[in-house]
Design an enzyme around this catalytic site. Structure first.
Site, mmCIF file in Angstrom:
data_model
loop_
_atom_site.group_PDB
_atom_site.id
_atom_site.type_symbol
_atom_site.label_atom_id
_atom_site.label_comp_id
_atom_site.label_asym_id
_atom_site.label_seq_id
_atom_site.Cartn_x
_atom_site.Cartn_y
_atom_site.Cartn_z
ATOM 1 N N LYS A 151 0.945 -1.231 0.273
ATOM 2 C CA LYS A 151 -0.039 -0.120 -0.116
ATOM 3 C C LYS A 151 0.935 0.963 -0.234
ATOM 4 O O LYS A 151 1.833 1.318 0.376
ATOM 5 C CB LYS A 151 -0.559 -0.017 1.330
ATOM 6 C CG LYS A 151 -2.030 -0.848 1.452
ATOM 7 C CD LYS A 151 -2.907 -0.805 2.855
ATOM 8 C CE LYS A 151 -4.100 -2.103 2.851
ATOM 9 N NZ LYS A 151 -4.833 -1.263 1.602
ATOM 10 N N ARG A 159 -10.534 -11.744 1.754
ATOM 11 C CA ARG A 159 -11.284 -12.633 1.158
ATOM 12 C C ARG A 159 -10.748 -14.006 1.131
ATOM 13 O O ARG A 159 -11.539 -15.185 1.233
ATOM 14 C CB ARG A 159 -11.340 -11.954 -0.601
ATOM 15 C CG ARG A 159 -10.729 -11.843 -1.405
ATOM 16 C CD ARG A 159 -11.325 -11.511 -2.133
ATOM 17 N NE ARG A 159 -10.994 -9.509 -2.232
ATOM 18 C CZ ARG A 159 -11.416 -8.708 -3.516
ATOM 19 N NH1 ARG A 159 -11.828 -9.173 -4.543
ATOM 20 N NH2 ARG A 159 -11.384 -7.643 -2.611
HETATM 21 N N1 BES Z 1 -8.180 -3.628 4.236
HETATM 22 C C1 BES Z 1 -8.064 -3.301 2.988
HETATM 23 C C2 BES Z 1 -10.046 -2.756 2.676
HETATM 24 C C3 BES Z 1 -9.841 -0.890 3.137
HETATM 25 C C4 BES Z 1 -8.739 -0.501 2.441
HETATM 26 C C5 BES Z 1 -10.730 -1.144 3.893
HETATM 27 C C6 BES Z 1 -8.833 1.367 3.232
HETATM 28 C C7 BES Z 1 -10.182 0.055 4.788
HETATM 29 C C8 BES Z 1 -9.692 1.482 3.941
HETATM 30 C C9 BES Z 1 -8.178 -4.127 2.097
HETATM 31 O O1 BES Z 1 -7.599 -6.028 2.480
HETATM 32 C C10 BES Z 1 -7.863 -4.010 0.701
HETATM 33 O O2 BES Z 1 -7.001 -3.534 0.792
HETATM 34 N N2 BES Z 1 -8.451 -3.988 0.165
HETATM 35 C C11 BES Z 1 -8.055 -3.567 -1.371
HETATM 36 C C12 BES Z 1 -8.627 -4.257 -3.220
HETATM 37 C C13 BES Z 1 -8.472 -4.127 -4.066
HETATM 38 C C14 BES Z 1 -6.670 -4.720 -4.099
HETATM 39 C C15 BES Z 1 -9.035 -5.482 -4.947
HETATM 40 C C16 BES Z 1 -8.561 -1.862 -1.661
HETATM 41 O O3 BES Z 1 -9.577 -2.090 -0.827
HETATM 42 O O4 BES Z 1 -8.141 -1.850 -2.262
HETATM 43 MN MN MN Z 2 -5.251 -5.388 1.996
#
Ligand code: BES
Ligand code: MN
Ligand code: ZN
Length: 496
Positions: free
Chosen positions: A279, A353
Site C-alpha cells: 500500500k 477474502r
Molecule cells: N483492508 C483493506 C480494505 C480497506 C482499505 C479498508 C482502506 C479500509 C480502508 C483490504 O484488505 C484491501 O486492501 N482491499 C483492496 C482490494 C483491492 C486490491 C481489490 C482495496 O480495497 O483497495
Molecule cells: Mn488489503
C-alpha cells in the site's frame, strides 16, 4: 459507571446535575417546565436572556439553582418539537453525556428518557442514554504514560422514567450496559497497535473471554491444523509474516442444545500492509484496524454473555498479518482453498477474502442457521457509502432484511447492495478457478461475489465495515461498529 432508575421529580432530586430537554425556540419539555416552576422561573429567564435556544446538540449549564436540591441543572437542545427522532435523540444523549463529564459533577439524574421521541419506546431511550454515556467515557489512552486528569466521567447516572416503565427501563439498563461493554471491547482491541494486537494476542483475548462464562468454549487452531484441513488460501496470506496465523473459534451455547447456531465470521488481519502489492504510505497506520471484524465478533459475544442471551452462536476468527517478505505470496501465485477451488492471487492486498473463504468453508461444519461475516474488506465500500452505513450483501433476502432492521433499531445501519450473477465474470482467471480481484468496477460487490462462491451451502450475509469501523483524522479511533447491529440481530433471533 453505575446506572439506576428513579421516578423522583427534578425539583426534588439531590444530585450533582439534573439533565433536562429544551426544544427550539426555548420550548421547555414537561420535566423542564416542572423544574422551572419549583425554581421560580429560573430556566425561562436564562433562555429569555438568550443563553440558549434549544437547537439540537446545544447545552447550557446553570449552577446552584435556587429552590431545587441539585448542584447544577443542564439544559440539552432537542431541536424542533415534533421532529425529535432517533438520531437527534442520540445526539442529545451524546451532548448531555459529554457536557456532564466535563463538569465537576460526580453523578447526574437525567430526564431525557421522558422526552417524546417518534417510534422510540422507553426501553430504547434508556438504552441509548446508557450506551452514549459509556461511549463518551471511552478514551484510547491505554498506552499513554500520563492519563489526562481533566477527564472525569460521572460515576453514577440515574434515569427517570414513568413508574409504569420501570421494569422495562431496568432491562434496558442491563442490556445497554451489556452492549456498551461489547462495543468497548471492540474499540479497545481496534485501537491497539499491530505490534501488540497480533493474531496470538487476539487468541489470548478470546481465551480470556472464555474464562468469563461457562457457556463460552474457545479453541485456537495453529498453522499446522490449518495445513491439515487444506486451508491453502488462509495460509498464503500469513506466509509473509513472522507472527503465526491463528484460527479462533468461540462457541457460545446460550440456547437449547441442538438448535442450529448463528455463525459470526470476523476478518482478523492485525496489520494489512498490502503484502507484495504494498500500500502507499499515507495513513497506512490505519491498517491496524483491519481486524475490526474480528473485534466485533468478540465484542458481540461479550454482550451475549452479559445478557445471558438464549441463543447459540459460533464466532470464527481467521487472524493473520499481511506483510511483504521473501516468502510472501506474489501476484500470479495460485493457491488451493479448503473448498478445493483454486485462486489466482492477482493482488496480495486483496487478502481479506483469501482468509475469509477458508473460514467460511470451515464454518459449514457447525451446520449454521445463518452465517454473517464482518470485514473491513474494501476501500471501494468507503467510496460508495462513506462512514454512515456498512455494506450488506447476502445470498438470502430474508436474512438481509433482518440485518437491515437490526441496524435501524440499533442506530448502526447497513445498506443493501446487489449480489447479482452479472458481476461474477469479473473474477475470471485464465489459470485458476477464480482471481482474487475483479477489476476497477464495483469493488465491494466483486469482493462479496468472491465470498459467495464459498457460502452456497447456507444462508449467508456479508457486512463490509471498511467505512464504519473506525474514524480517521483528529478523532482517529475505533467506533465499535457493528457490535450494536449484530447484538440487536441476535436479540431479535433469540426472542423470535
Ligand atoms: N483492508 C483493506 C480494505 C480497506 C482499505 C479498508 C482502506 C479500509 C480502508 C483490504 O484488505 C484491501 O486492501 N482491499 C483492496 C482490494 C483491492 C486490491 C481489490 C482495496 O480495497 O483497495
Ligand atoms: Mn488489503
Ligand atoms: Zn485488508
Amino acid at each position: 459507571m453505575k446506572f439506576t432508575v428513579t421516578s423522583e421529580r427534578p425539583g426534588n432530586v439531590k444530585t450533582g446535575c439534573v439533565i433536562l430537554g429544551v426544544y427550539e425556540h426555548r420550548t421547555l419539555s414537561p420535566a423542564a417546565a416542572e423544574f422551572d416552576n419549583t425554581t421560580d422561573g429560573l430556566l425561562k429567564k436564562a433562555l429569555k436572556d438568550g443563553d440558549m435556544d434549544g437547537i439540537s446538540g446545544q447545552t447550557l449549564m446553570l449552577h446552584q439553582p435556587d429552590g431545587a436540591k441539585c448542584e447544577r441543572v443542564m439544559l440539552v437542545g432537542c431541536g424542533k418539537t415534533g421532529e425529535f427522532n432517533l438520531r437527534s435523540y442520540q445526539q442529545a444523549a451524546r451532548s448531555a453525556a459529554l457536557t456532564v463529564n466535563a463538569s465537576g459533577a460526580d453523578d447526574a439524574v437525567s430526564y431525557l428518557a421522558e422526552l417524546e421521541v417518534s417510534e422510540r419506546t422507553s426501553y430504547q431511550k434508556v438504552r441509548t442514554l446508557v450506551e452514549e454515556a459509556h461511549s463518551v467515557a471511552y478514551t484510547p489512552d491505554a498506552l499513554k504514560s500520563k492519563k489526562d486528569k481533566s477527564l472525569r466521567p460521572i460515576r453514577r447516572l440515574v434515569i427517570s422514567v414513568d413508574n409504569a416503565d420501570k421494569a422495562s427501563a431496568r432491562k434496558a439498563l442491563a442490556d445497554g450496559e451489556a452492549i456498551a461493554s461489547g462495543v468497548e471491547l471492540a474499540r479497545t482491541l481496534g485501537d491497539l497497535p499491530g505490534n501488540i494486537c497480533t493474531p496470538s494476542y487476539l487468541a489470548d483475548q478470546a481465551r480470556e473471554l472464555g474464562k468469563s462464562s461457562e457457556k463460552l468454549k474457545v479453541s485456537v487452531m495453529s498453522e499446522a491444523g490449518m495445513e491439515k484441513l487444506g486451508m491453502g488460501s488462509l495460509l498464503s496470506v500469513s506466509r509473509g509474516s513472522r507472527q503465526p496465523a491463528k484460527l479462533i473459534t468461540l462457541k457460545y451455547d446460550g440456547g437449547k442444545a441442538g438448535v442450529k447456531p448463528v455463525a459470526l465470521v470476523g476478518k482478523g488481519v492485525t496489520f494489512d500492509s498490502g503484502g507484495i502489492s504494498i500500500k502507499p504510505g499515507a495513513a497506512m497506520d490505519e491498517m491496524k484496524y483491519d481486524m475490526c471484524g474480528a473485534a466485533s465478533v468478540l465484542g458481540t459475544l461479550k454482550a451475549c454473555i452479559a445478557m445471558k442471551l438464549p441463543i447459540n452462536v459460533v464466532g470464527i476468527i481467521p487472524a493473520t498479518e499481511n506483510l511483504p517478505d521473501g516468502d510472501a505470496s506474489k501476484p500470479g501465485d495460485i493457491v488451493t482453498s479448503m473448498s478445493g477451488q483454486t485462486i489466482e492471487i492477482l493482488n496480495t492486498d486483496a487478502e481479506g477474502r483469501l482468509i475469509l473463504c477458508d473460514a467460511l468453508t470451515y464454518c459449514g461444519k457447525y451446520k449454521p442457521a445463518a452465517v454473517i461475516d464482518i470485514a473491513t474488506l474494501t476501500g471501494a465500500c468507503v467510496v460508495a457509502l462513506g462512514s454512515h452505513a456498512a455494506g450488506l450483501l447476502s445470498n438470502n433476502d430474508e436474512l438481509a432484511n433482518e440485518l437491515l432492521l437490526a441496524g435501524e433499531a440499533a442506530d448502526d445501519r447497513a445498506w443493501h447492495m446487489p449480489l447479482w450473477e452479472e458481476y461474477q465474470p469479473q473474477l475470471k482467471s485464465n489459470f485458476a478457478d477464480m482471481a482474487n480481484i475483479g477489476g476497477r468496477e464495483a469493488g465491494t460487490i466483486t469482493a462479496a461475489c468472491f465470498l459467495s462462491r464459498f457460502t452456497e451451502k447456507y444462508h449467508w450475509a456479508h457486512l463490509d465495515i471498511a467505512g464504519v469501523a473506525w474514524k480517521g483524522g483528529d478523532e482517529k479511533g475505533a467506533t465499535g461498529r457493528p457490535v450494536s447491529l449484530l447484538t440487536q440481530f441476535l436479540i431479535d433471533r433469540a426472542t423470535g
